[in-house]
Scaffold this motif. Structure first.
Motif, PDB file in Angstrom:
ATOM      1  N   SER A 300       0.875  -1.165   0.000  1.00 51.55           N
ATOM      2  CA  SER A 300       0.000   0.000   0.000  1.00 51.55           C
ATOM      3  C   SER A 300       0.907   1.208   0.000  1.00 51.55           C
ATOM      4  O   SER A 300       2.125   1.088  -0.173  1.00 51.55           O
ATOM      5  N   GLY A 301       0.341   2.395   0.186  1.00 47.61           N
ATOM      6  CA  GLY A 301       1.162   3.586   0.212  1.00 47.61           C
ATOM      7  C   GLY A 301       0.301   4.828   0.256  1.00 47.61           C
ATOM      8  O   GLY A 301      -0.868   4.779   0.637  1.00 47.61           O
ATOM      9  N   MET A 302       0.878   5.940  -0.174  1.00 44.64           N
ATOM     10  CA  MET A 302       0.138   7.192  -0.092  1.00 44.64           C
ATOM     11  C   MET A 302      -1.017   7.241  -1.077  1.00 44.64           C
ATOM     12  O   MET A 302      -1.865   8.131  -0.991  1.00 44.64           O
ATOM     13  N   ASN A 303      -1.069   6.289  -1.998  1.00 43.25           N
ATOM     14  CA  ASN A 303      -2.237   6.201  -2.881  1.00 43.25           C
ATOM     15  C   ASN A 303      -3.470   5.729  -2.125  1.00 43.25           C
ATOM     16  O   ASN A 303      -4.604   5.993  -2.543  1.00 43.25           O
ATOM     17  N   HIS A 304      -3.283   5.055  -1.003  1.00 45.21           N
ATOM     18  CA  HIS A 304      -4.406   4.584  -0.186  1.00 45.21           C
ATOM     19  C   HIS A 304      -4.571   5.380   1.106  1.00 45.21           C
ATOM     20  O   HIS A 304      -5.680   5.448   1.644  1.00 45.21           O
ATOM     21  N   LEU A 305      -3.493   5.946   1.610  1.00 41.16           N
ATOM     22  CA  LEU A 305      -3.547   6.760   2.836  1.00 41.16           C
ATOM     23  C   LEU A 305      -2.557   7.911   2.674  1.00 41.16           C
ATOM     24  O   LEU A 305      -1.367   7.763   2.943  1.00 41.16           O
ATOM     25  N   ILE A 306      -3.078   9.057   2.250  1.00 37.58           N
ATOM     26  CA  ILE A 306      -2.198  10.175   1.923  1.00 37.58           C
ATOM     27  C   ILE A 306      -1.927  11.083   3.123  1.00 37.58           C
ATOM     28  O   ILE A 306      -1.031  11.922   3.102  1.00 37.58           O
ATOM     29  N   ARG A 307      -2.665  10.912   4.219  1.00 39.92           N
ATOM     30  CA  ARG A 307      -2.576  11.842   5.340  1.00 39.92           C
ATOM     31  C   ARG A 307      -1.152  11.992   5.916  1.00 39.92           C
ATOM     32  O   ARG A 307      -0.735  13.109   6.235  1.00 39.92           O
ATOM     33  N   SER A 375      -1.084   3.778 -11.130  1.00 42.42           N
ATOM     34  CA  SER A 375      -2.051   2.821 -11.698  1.00 42.42           C
ATOM     35  C   SER A 375      -2.296   1.640 -10.764  1.00 42.42           C
ATOM     36  O   SER A 375      -2.536   0.509 -11.209  1.00 42.42           O
ATOM     37  N   ARG A 376      -2.255   1.913  -9.483  1.00 42.28           N
ATOM     38  CA  ARG A 376      -2.581   0.896  -8.479  1.00 42.28           C
ATOM     39  C   ARG A 376      -4.092   0.865  -8.251  1.00 42.28           C
ATOM     40  O   ARG A 376      -4.791   1.866  -8.430  1.00 42.28           O
ATOM     41  N   PHE A 377      -4.584  -0.277  -7.836  1.00 42.96           N
ATOM     42  CA  PHE A 377      -6.012  -0.426  -7.544  1.00 42.96           C
ATOM     43  C   PHE A 377      -6.318   0.130  -6.156  1.00 42.96           C
ATOM     44  O   PHE A 377      -5.515  -0.001  -5.233  1.00 42.96           O
ATOM     45  N   ARG A 378      -7.497   0.702  -5.998  1.00 38.48           N
ATOM     46  CA  ARG A 378      -7.953   1.091  -4.670  1.00 38.48           C
ATOM     47  C   ARG A 378      -8.471  -0.138  -3.922  1.00 38.48           C
ATOM     48  O   ARG A 378      -8.968  -1.086  -4.533  1.00 38.48           O
ATOM     49  N   ARG A 395     -12.707  -4.696  -4.303  1.00 35.39           N
ATOM     50  CA  ARG A 395     -11.387  -4.229  -4.720  1.00 35.39           C
ATOM     51  C   ARG A 395     -11.416  -3.951  -6.221  1.00 35.39           C
ATOM     52  O   ARG A 395     -12.048  -4.669  -6.987  1.00 35.39           O
ATOM     53  N   GLU A 396     -10.747  -2.871  -6.607  1.00 35.72           N
ATOM     54  CA  GLU A 396     -10.709  -2.548  -8.031  1.00 35.72           C
ATOM     55  C   GLU A 396      -9.910  -3.593  -8.814  1.00 35.72           C
ATOM     56  O   GLU A 396      -9.033  -4.272  -8.268  1.00 35.72           O
TER      57      GLU A 396
END
Length: 410
Positions: A300-307, A375-378, A395-396
């Motif tokens: 995962s990463g900031m694409n899923h949790l940007i805070r 281009s990662r899935f959410r 999941r996407e």
């Protein structure tokens, strides 16, 4: 999330088993925690004509909205799309306060057509609204009280340099516009920011709101926004809602007595209702040791949790695969091709590749700010209600990335 027989569970649902079934990364929400937060807010302001208008932007999944609706809450929407989600969840148009910022007037017109309650936060739109609707459609006015409050400056919204609200210094201008168009103003609103600790901030804002309200004779409600602070780490100080309820409640009663009739008191909690309910569960891909740092790399990463990257926000983390392990220091990082640190220098139970890491307090502004960067899935989303885990978003897949693309034949 509780430790039971050396396994982490939510309402009896084993989180490792859930990850094995649903895959990771996975957002999981504890429905009981959301209900608990709603009930605390109700108790803190017991005896007042309270309306809780959930700030949809925090977490807009329709199933979560339906759960919140079942507890007698209404909603605040900041876009026409959020309003449509609320309608889909079963909210009536008059239960939706529409508080956009910097939108075109056509979006306001659509909201009026839908029957939403309109909240206006700039003079240009107020003039257009008055010219178009006169006294036929009531509206609320959002005031900027010029109060610097809250945590990170990016989430402070009531100061003089903020784009939100009409400056309290412009109220004489507002009164002229309202009078010249015979407008029906039924509410006044303010929101100074998030992560507010002191009751005094709300009380200072309340006095400003009360002073403005004295010039509007047909009000039905005063909306104090929200900004209640939740705990992000052990021992964190939070907003004392019972102290706030006592002090602000008394000030509100005194004002209503002076005003000549009882008004409704509204709040718009978002983070407060859903933040602590949420966990982002991820898998450990790589343990990478460098001369300076041990990195724990996850899927995962900031694409899923940007805070953490956007606000330097702290989120507590737990290695749920090794509850009793020896504590080691890691920097938890993501799989995005950019610096995307989720947690700096974190003590976690010793981790190995494949372990599941739970990031706490991700119910608010987690999935709602997620993207397809790289281009990662959410992720998928799961809501646990009455001891049962419900998949509330799939999941996407790759087809989701190209669904709206028009691919040229070159």
């Amino acid at each position: 999330m509780q430790l039971s027989n050396n396994r982490y569970v939510i309402q009896g649902v084993d989180l490792l088993n859930l990850c094995a079934e649903m895959g990771t990364p996975l957002y999981v929400y504890d429905g009981n925690k959301i209900i608990e937060q709603i009930n605390t807010l109700k108790k803190a302001f017991d005896g007042l004509p309270l309306k809780i208008k959930y700030a949809t932007k925090a977490l807009s999944n329709v199933s979560v909205l339906k759960l919140i609706k079942s507890q007698g809450c209404e909603v605040d929407a900041v876009s026409i799309q959020e309003a449509h989600l609320a309608l889909l969840a079963g909210f009536k148009p008059h239960e939706i306060l529409f508080t956009p910022n910097m939108v075109g007037f056509e979006e306001i017109q659509e909201a009026v057509t839908l029957g939403l309650r309109i909240n206006i936060d700039n003079i240009s739109i107020l003039e257009q609204f008055g010219d178009k609707y006169g006294s036929s459609v009531p509206c609320c006015i959002r005031i900027n009280p010029h109060i610097m409050a809250g945590g990170n400056h990016k989430i402070s919204t009531g100061h003089i340099d903020s784009k939100f609200g009409i400056s309290i210094l412009q109220m004489r201008h507002v009164e002229r516009i309202v009078a010249s168009h015979s407008m029906h103003i039924d509410g006044l609103h303010m929101h100074t920011g998030s992560d507010i600790l002191e009751s005094e901030v709300f009380l200072r804002g309340a006095e400003i709101l009360f002073d403005a309200a004295r010039n509007f004779k047909d009000l039905r409600f005063l909306d104090f926004g929200s900004g209640f602070k939740v705990a992000y780490k052990e021992g964190d100080i939070t907003t004392d809602l019972y102290d706030l309820g006592k002090k602000l409640g008394q000030a509100f009663r005194n004002f209503c007595k002076e005003y000549g009739r009882e008004l409704e008191i509204w709040f718009e909690p978002g983070k407060y209702l859903v933040s602590e309910s949420g966990y982002l569960l991820v898998s450990t891909n790589v343990i990478k040791t460098t001369p300076a740092t041990v990195f724990l790399g996850v899927n995962s990463g900031m694409n899923h949790l940007i805070r953490p990257m956007m606000y330097e926000a702290y989120h507590h983390m737990t290695n749920i695969s090794n509850p009793q392990g020896v504590q080691r220091m890691y920097s938890v990082v993501g799989y995005i091709c950019e610096t995307d640190t989720l947690g700096w220098d974190r003590k976690l139970s010793e981790a190995k590749e494949g372990d599941i890491i739970a990031t706490h307090n991700t119910g608010a502004y987690g999935f709602s700010m997620a993207s397809n960067y790289n281009s990662r899935f959410r992720p998928a989303e799961v809501l646990i209600v009455e001891g049962k885990a419900h998949l509330i978003r799939k999941r996407e897949e790759f087809a989701d990335l190209t669904a709206n693309q028009i691919i040229l034949d070159l």
